[in-house]
Scaffold this motif. Structure first.
Motif, PDB file in Angstrom:
ATOM      1  N   GLY A  31      11.669  87.625 123.787  1.00 21.27           N
ATOM      2  CA  GLY A  31      11.904  88.261 125.080  1.00 21.27           C
ATOM      3  C   GLY A  31      10.869  89.290 125.454  1.00 21.27           C
ATOM      4  O   GLY A  31      10.791  89.700 126.618  1.00 21.27           O
ATOM      5  N   ASP A  32      10.051  89.735 124.472  1.00 21.50           N
ATOM      6  CA  ASP A  32       9.018  90.734 124.769  1.00 21.50           C
ATOM      7  C   ASP A  32       7.841  90.088 125.483  1.00 21.50           C
ATOM      8  O   ASP A  32       7.475  88.932 125.209  1.00 21.50           O
ATOM      9  CB  ASP A  32       8.522  91.395 123.475  1.00 21.50           C
ATOM     10  CG  ASP A  32       9.568  92.302 122.852  1.00 21.50           C
ATOM     11  OD1 ASP A  32      10.582  92.569 123.519  1.00 21.50           O
ATOM     12  OD2 ASP A  32       9.360  92.730 121.701  1.00 21.50           O
ATOM     13  N   GLU A  33       7.198  90.862 126.358  1.00 24.21           N
ATOM     14  CA  GLU A  33       5.973  90.415 127.003  1.00 24.21           C
ATOM     15  C   GLU A  33       4.799  90.616 126.043  1.00 24.21           C
ATOM     16  O   GLU A  33       4.715  91.626 125.349  1.00 24.21           O
ATOM     17  CB  GLU A  33       5.725  91.201 128.297  1.00 24.21           C
ATOM     18  CG  GLU A  33       6.719  90.892 129.403  1.00 24.21           C
ATOM     19  CD  GLU A  33       6.607  89.448 129.864  1.00 24.21           C
ATOM     20  OE1 GLU A  33       5.479  88.940 129.993  1.00 24.21           O
ATOM     21  OE2 GLU A  33       7.667  88.818 130.082  1.00 24.21           O
ATOM     22  N   GLY A  58       2.036  85.980 127.874  1.00 22.19           N
ATOM     23  CA  GLY A  58       3.309  85.444 128.330  1.00 22.19           C
ATOM     24  C   GLY A  58       4.464  86.154 127.666  1.00 22.19           C
ATOM     25  O   GLY A  58       4.336  87.280 127.179  1.00 22.19           O
ATOM     26  N   THR A  59       5.602  85.474 127.623  1.00 21.37           N
ATOM     27  CA  THR A  59       6.800  86.001 126.984  1.00 21.37           C
ATOM     28  C   THR A  59       6.999  85.300 125.651  1.00 21.37           C
ATOM     29  O   THR A  59       6.841  84.080 125.555  1.00 21.37           O
ATOM     30  CB  THR A  59       8.034  85.766 127.878  1.00 21.37           C
ATOM     31  OG1 THR A  59       7.828  86.421 129.130  1.00 21.37           O
ATOM     32  CG2 THR A  59       9.291  86.318 127.220  1.00 21.37           C
ATOM     33  N   GLY A  81       5.380  81.651 126.353  1.00 19.15           N
ATOM     34  CA  GLY A  81       5.296  80.941 127.624  1.00 19.15           C
ATOM     35  C   GLY A  81       5.952  81.717 128.738  1.00 19.15           C
ATOM     36  O   GLY A  81       6.175  82.927 128.651  1.00 19.15           O
ATOM     37  N   GLU A  82       6.277  80.999 129.813  1.00 14.18           N
ATOM     38  CA  GLU A  82       6.926  81.609 130.962  1.00 14.18           C
ATOM     39  C   GLU A  82       8.418  81.727 130.704  1.00 14.18           C
ATOM     40  O   GLU A  82       9.018  80.841 130.082  1.00 14.18           O
ATOM     41  CB  GLU A  82       6.672  80.755 132.204  1.00 14.18           C
ATOM     42  CG  GLU A  82       5.202  80.617 132.555  1.00 14.18           C
ATOM     43  CD  GLU A  82       4.985  79.657 133.706  1.00 14.18           C
ATOM     44  OE1 GLU A  82       6.000  79.115 134.209  1.00 14.18           O
ATOM     45  OE2 GLU A  82       3.824  79.439 134.098  1.00 14.18           O
ATOM     46  N   PRO A  83       9.056  82.797 131.155  1.00 14.78           N
ATOM     47  CA  PRO A  83      10.499  82.949 130.961  1.00 14.78           C
ATOM     48  C   PRO A  83      11.250  81.745 131.527  1.00 14.78           C
ATOM     49  O   PRO A  83      10.969  81.266 132.618  1.00 14.78           O
ATOM     50  CB  PRO A  83      10.833  84.229 131.723  1.00 14.78           C
ATOM     51  CG  PRO A  83       9.542  84.986 131.782  1.00 14.78           C
ATOM     52  CD  PRO A  83       8.471  83.956 131.868  1.00 14.78           C
TER      53      PRO A  83
END
Length: 372
Positions: A31-33, A58-59, A81-83
């Protein structure tokens, strides 16, 4: 099909001899960027503990290899990747073949109803989410993974969850052979209490490479005594004229410099035998054997033939300090073309050092002592 927005993070090769790595700590959590160049995970290699920086942004969507687990170089350890991007589904486990029905089997009495087990974290094919290490330990301890609650990322079952569980329904174990009659004096009694200590990854690699070198590189030893009177007098003079706090070259620094000069004079010794050919190197990089915690590490003094004694002394002290505090990096442990191992400070007169393959030779240095 997985979304193209998902990028696999592979176990990096952080040294020439690295075959696998152990995840020591995840700096980022699910969940972290994550930004390019930002430290993502700390990895234990065969030479040092290294922080690995992300090469994509990404995330952090998934952690595949948990802390204290080992994976080979190139294996996926995480995904960025992307959320909300779709993660790839692991291959389903093969189902056991259905048993053939027995002829004229009597109807079985209905079993009493039991309360359904609480739902457990699972992936999209219904398999319980657990790390490979947790699965192996569960198999050894007879723990049913479906009965556990995972404390890892996304409810994943990890090692500590299995070890803290009490097996409710032990899995079948292989038959244990009948015990043999005890000998009159067992090995344990003769040796006393035996403690088995697992080797660290560094110790394993050092042991393997030294064994391989001794077995594959022909070793022969030449011993000579060298008059060090001039070196002793020169060091005393350097110490006398040096300002307070300035680095004073040691006798080992002098030996490193002398070795570099000799290698420049005899360039065929500054090479290695590889794939049926000789490799001769233009740079003279001398490795110095340093005792780390329960292991021997050989950092490199680059271009030792071009450096003065004080520069060699400063490099040697810096490298030795990094080895002992665990901050040495793979580049500082690579690229050596010759090595020096010194045990003179322990009163050792002479010894046979093992060649640091694929180098051609190593100089073993004994004590400096008065001779009649």
């Amino acid at each position: 099909m997985a979304s193209t927005a998902v990028q696999d993070v592979a176990m990096p090769r952080l040294s020439d001899s690295m075959e696998e790595g152990t995840v020591l700590k995840w700096i980022k959590q699910v969940g972290d960027e994550v930004a390019v160049g930002e430290e993502l995970v700390e990895i234990e290699t065969d030479k040092a503990n290294m922080g690995y920086e992300a090469d994509v942004a990404g995330t952090l969507l998934e952690i595949v290899v948990d802390e204290n687990e080992t994976a080979p170089v190139g294996a996926v350890i995480a995904r960025i990747g992307e959320p909300g991007a779709q993660l790839p589904s692991p291959a389903p486990e093969p189902e056991a073949p259905a048993a053939a029905p027995e002829p004229e089997a009597p109807a079985a009495a209905p079993e009493p109803a039991v309360a359904p087990a609480p739902p457990q974290p699972s992936n999209r094919n219904g398999r319980v989410k657990a790390s490979p290490l947790a699965r192996r330990i569960a198999s050894e301890l007879g723990v049913d993974l479906a009965s556990l609650s995972g404390s890892g990322p996304g409810g994943r079952i990890v090692k500590k969850d299995v070890e803290s569980a009490t097996p409710s329904a032990p899995m079948p174990r292989p038959a244990t052979p009948a015990p043999q009659p005890a000998a009159s004096e067992s090995t344990e009694t003769a040796k006393g209490t035996v403690e088995t200590v697992d080797l660290t990854k560094l110790q394993q690699v050092v042991a393997r490479r030294m064994s391989e070198s001794k077995a594959t590189a022909p070793h022969f030893y030449l011993t000579s005594e060298v008059d060090m009177s001039a070196a002793v007098a020169a060091r005393a003079r350097i110490k006398e004229i040096s300002p307070e706090g300035e680095v004073i070259p040691s006798f080992n620094d002098m030996v490193v410099k002398a070795s570099a000069i000799a290698l420049r004079k005899f360039p065929r010794a500054n090479g290695s035998y590889k794939d049926g050919r000789l490799e001769l190197y233009s740079r003279i990089n001398v490795g110095i054997a340093v005792a780390a915690q329960d292991a021997l590490v050989v950092p490199t003094i680059f271009d030792a033939d071009r450096k003065g004694l004080r520069e060699i002394a400063a490099d040697a002290r810096s490298l030795a300090g990094k080895v002992r505090d665990g901050s040495i990096t793979p580049p500082e442990l690579s690229g050596g073309t010759f090595s020096v191992s010194n045990l003179g400070m322990y009163g050792i007169k002479s010894f046979g050092a093992i060649v640091n393959s694929p180098q051609a030779g190593i100089l073993a240095v004994g004590e400096i002592a008065d001779r009649p």
